[in-house]
Enzyme design. Structure first.
Site, PDB file in Angstrom:
ATOM      1  N   HIS A  54       0.862  -1.192   0.000  1.00 49.93           N
ATOM      2  CA  HIS A  54       0.000   0.000   0.000  1.00 49.93           C
ATOM      3  C   HIS A  54       0.894   1.237   0.000  1.00 49.93           C
ATOM      4  O   HIS A  54       1.540   1.547   0.993  1.00 49.93           O
ATOM      5  CB  HIS A  54      -0.896  -0.029   1.247  1.00 49.93           C
ATOM      6  CG  HIS A  54      -1.892   1.083   1.322  1.00 49.93           C
ATOM      7  ND1 HIS A  54      -3.248   0.861   1.408  1.00 49.93           N
ATOM      8  CD2 HIS A  54      -1.748   2.433   1.335  1.00 49.93           C
ATOM      9  CE1 HIS A  54      -3.879   2.017   1.482  1.00 49.93           C
ATOM     10  NE2 HIS A  54      -2.986   2.992   1.445  1.00 49.93           N
ATOM     11  N   HIS A  56       1.572   5.404  -1.893  1.00 51.17           N
ATOM     12  CA  HIS A  56       1.088   6.506  -2.735  1.00 51.17           C
ATOM     13  C   HIS A  56       2.280   7.142  -3.437  1.00 51.17           C
ATOM     14  O   HIS A  56       2.885   8.083  -2.918  1.00 51.17           O
ATOM     15  CB  HIS A  56       0.343   7.543  -1.891  1.00 51.17           C
ATOM     16  CG  HIS A  56      -0.915   7.017  -1.281  1.00 51.17           C
ATOM     17  ND1 HIS A  56      -2.155   7.195  -1.852  1.00 51.17           N
ATOM     18  CD2 HIS A  56      -1.122   6.255  -0.172  1.00 51.17           C
ATOM     19  CE1 HIS A  56      -3.074   6.599  -1.102  1.00 51.17           C
ATOM     20  NE2 HIS A  56      -2.471   6.022  -0.078  1.00 51.17           N
ATOM     21  N   GLN A 149      -9.614   9.271  -4.159  1.00 47.23           N
ATOM     22  CA  GLN A 149      -9.242   9.888  -2.874  1.00 47.23           C
ATOM     23  C   GLN A 149     -10.388  10.652  -2.212  1.00 47.23           C
ATOM     24  O   GLN A 149     -10.574  10.577  -1.009  1.00 47.23           O
ATOM     25  CB  GLN A 149      -8.051  10.833  -3.100  1.00 47.23           C
ATOM     26  CG  GLN A 149      -7.707  11.755  -1.936  1.00 47.23           C
ATOM     27  CD  GLN A 149      -6.934  11.061  -0.833  1.00 47.23           C
ATOM     28  OE1 GLN A 149      -5.766  10.751  -0.984  1.00 47.23           O
ATOM     29  NE2 GLN A 149      -7.596  10.815   0.277  1.00 47.23           N
ATOM     30  N   HIS A 207      -9.332   1.742   0.370  1.00 47.55           N
ATOM     31  CA  HIS A 207      -9.077   2.320   1.684  1.00 47.55           C
ATOM     32  C   HIS A 207     -10.392   2.115   2.432  1.00 47.55           C
ATOM     33  O   HIS A 207     -11.420   2.658   2.019  1.00 47.55           O
ATOM     34  CB  HIS A 207      -8.794   3.817   1.581  1.00 47.55           C
ATOM     35  CG  HIS A 207      -7.420   4.158   1.098  1.00 47.55           C
ATOM     36  ND1 HIS A 207      -6.951   3.784  -0.128  1.00 47.55           N
ATOM     37  CD2 HIS A 207      -6.417   4.859   1.704  1.00 47.55           C
ATOM     38  CE1 HIS A 207      -5.711   4.236  -0.262  1.00 47.55           C
ATOM     39  NE2 HIS A 207      -5.358   4.890   0.829  1.00 47.55           N
ATOM     40  N   GLU A 210     -10.703   3.937   7.457  1.00 48.67           N
ATOM     41  CA  GLU A 210      -9.497   4.589   8.001  1.00 48.67           C
ATOM     42  C   GLU A 210      -9.952   5.733   8.899  1.00 48.67           C
ATOM     43  O   GLU A 210      -9.896   6.908   8.539  1.00 48.67           O
ATOM     44  CB  GLU A 210      -8.581   5.112   6.884  1.00 48.67           C
ATOM     45  CG  GLU A 210      -7.255   5.640   7.433  1.00 48.67           C
ATOM     46  CD  GLU A 210      -6.362   6.284   6.385  1.00 48.67           C
ATOM     47  OE1 GLU A 210      -6.785   6.393   5.218  1.00 48.67           O
ATOM     48  OE2 GLU A 210      -5.231   6.689   6.734  1.00 48.67           O
ATOM     49  N   ASP A 306       2.743   3.155   2.861  1.00 49.85           N
ATOM     50  CA  ASP A 306       1.738   4.197   2.621  1.00 49.85           C
ATOM     51  C   ASP A 306       2.341   5.494   2.079  1.00 49.85           C
ATOM     52  O   ASP A 306       1.998   5.915   0.982  1.00 49.85           O
ATOM     53  CB  ASP A 306       0.930   4.467   3.903  1.00 49.85           C
ATOM     54  CG  ASP A 306      -0.450   5.064   3.621  1.00 49.85           C
ATOM     55  OD1 ASP A 306      -0.842   5.119   2.445  1.00 49.85           O
ATOM     56  OD2 ASP A 306      -1.127   5.465   4.585  1.00 49.85           O
TER      57      ASP A 306
HETATM   58 FE   FE2 Z   1      -3.287   5.094   1.714  1.00 49.56          FE
END
Ligand code: FE2
Length: 431
Positions: A54, A56, A149, A207, A210, A306
């Protein structure tokens, strides 16, 4: 190439490993053949490369641009990123990803599942990361998840952008149900992600939950949908931090559902411990998915880094062992067996989620992707957190470190002597 005197996880004794082209051709305690390229690793631990499940890459190394995240919250991070997004270019993404990937490779990671934010209306993120995947394919395997997102239903065009990203070549379909405006929209967004994934025959990586809100229960919806749509083993849920706050009776129901659906849970311990628990006074929650209990209940768990130096996380060095280090602390996986087995979280468990077991591992016939850790067993590796000595991909060395020499004053004599972590052991045998 022959690697001499390697310790292999789960096996007693030392082994020679012969690599031919890009395959592990032979593993035995004493290979008679000689090769021009031989590395004596003197009993060090050899593992398959680490997998970051995971990440970005589109926002990596943007720290401080256009401003620093002063509150240290997830939501301020999202605001800063939406400002940065306006000036994204493909060249900028390729440049930052190139530098970040070099760092990650040097710490032994050669497989990365990255998210591409598809609420960027020009989809520069997807274009840039497709270019990254193509340009760097010889040194790193990149999978791209189309990641909405800001939500799928929060803007009228987001659903179309998500689908377009998949058409352009994204490998997986993402979602973020807990960020949709309502619970109903969250459930609907899961339906949409599945609908697109099924139509294009893609895996799903969301996701999910979270948040520290114990009422955020989209993971059960994802697992139930996985079972009903017969998508067993093809779904991953990242973060799942709300699970930390569920009551035990509900958590127990969830474990069984996740196991049945074969959903892989991917906590991101560095970011979770930094961003969660922000609304708490004391005592503060840890805000990490229940790794220990998930594993005990037969749920597959792998880890992600991440972020590295971006609006959400100002630190990071691309080191999955450091991620694991945080995980074993926060999840209290410090029993001897737990520590030894914990390396599955950054290796084989991730390989299972990616369904690459047939090519991944230190075994004859598998791909010659290996790392030589600068440590002699798992506990030593986690205690000292040193860069690997070698990272090998497709039978070629893609990162190497010269053995470091440190001189420290011996407290007994005051004289500088060569110091090595080996001196910490009682004897030359393993712990
Ligand atoms: Fe993430």
């Amino acid at each position: 190439m022959i690697i001499r005197r390697a310790k292999i996880r789960g096996r007693d004794g030392l082994f020679d490993i012969r690599i031919e082209d890009n395959v592990i051709a032979e593993i035995s305690s004493d290979i008679q053949a000689r090769d021009e390229e031989e590395i004596d690793v003197e009993g060090r631990l050899v593992t398959p490369p680490f997998i970051d499940m995971h990440f970005h890459l589109d926002s990596v190394l943007t720290l401080g641009d256009p401003r620093f995240n002063q509150s240290g919250t997830l939501l301020e991070g999202i605001e800063i990123w939406s400002e940065y997004k306006k000036k994204l270019t493909i060249e900028d993404i390729v440049d930052r990803a190139r530098r970040a990937l070099m760092l990650m490779i040097s710490y032994g990671t050669t497989r990365i599942r990255t998210h591409a934010d598809v609420t960027d209306k020009k989809l520069t993120t997807v274009k840039g990361l497709l270019e990254v995947k193509r340009l760097f394919r010889d040194v790193v395997d990149v999978q791209i998840t189309a990641f909405p997102q800001d939500g799928i239903l929060t803007e009228p065009e987001n659903r179309e952008l998500l689908e377009k990203a998949v058409e352009m070549g994204a490998d997986n379909v993402g979602m973020i149900p807990h960020l949709e405006y309502t619970r109903e929209d969250g459930v609907k967004s899961i339906d949409i992600a599945f609908e697109i994934a099924k139509r294009y025959d893609k895996d799903i990586d969301g996701h999910v939950d979270e948040t520290d809100d114990e009422h955020s229960r989209f993971l059960e919806v994802v697992a139930a949908k996985t079972i009903k749509e017969n998508y067993i083993g093809r779904v991953t849920a990242g973060h799942a931090t709300a699970m930390h706050s569920y009551n035990d009776a509900y958590a127990d129901k969830l474990y069984r559902l996740l196991r049945k659906a074969e959903v892989t849970i991917v906590p991101n311990p560095l970011i979770n411990i930094h961003l969660q628990g922000r609304y708490d006074k004391y005592p503060k929650r840890r805000g990490l998915a229940r790794i220990k209990e998930l594993l005990a209940n037969g749920v597959n768990v792998a880890l992600g880094h991440d972020c590295i130096m971006d609006p959400w996380y100002p630190l990071g060095r691309g080191d999955m062992m450091l991620v694991l280090f945080m995980a074993v602390h926060v999840a209290q996986l410090m029993g001897y067996d737990e520590l030894i087995k914990s390396f599955d979280l950054i290796t084989t468990n991730a390989a299972k989620a990616l369904r690459i077991n047939s090519i991944y591992g230190v075994e004859k016939g598998k791909k010659a992707d290996l790392i030589v850790l600068d440590a002699f067993n798992e506990i030593e590796a986690l205690a000292h957190l040193k860069r690997p000595l070698y990272v090998i991909k497709n039978g070629k060395i893609i990162s190497m470190k010269t053995r470091e020499e440190v001189e420290v004053a011996d407290p007994l004599t005051g004289k500088l002597v060569k110091f090595d972590e080996k001196m910490l052991r009682k004897s030359s045998s393993y712990y």
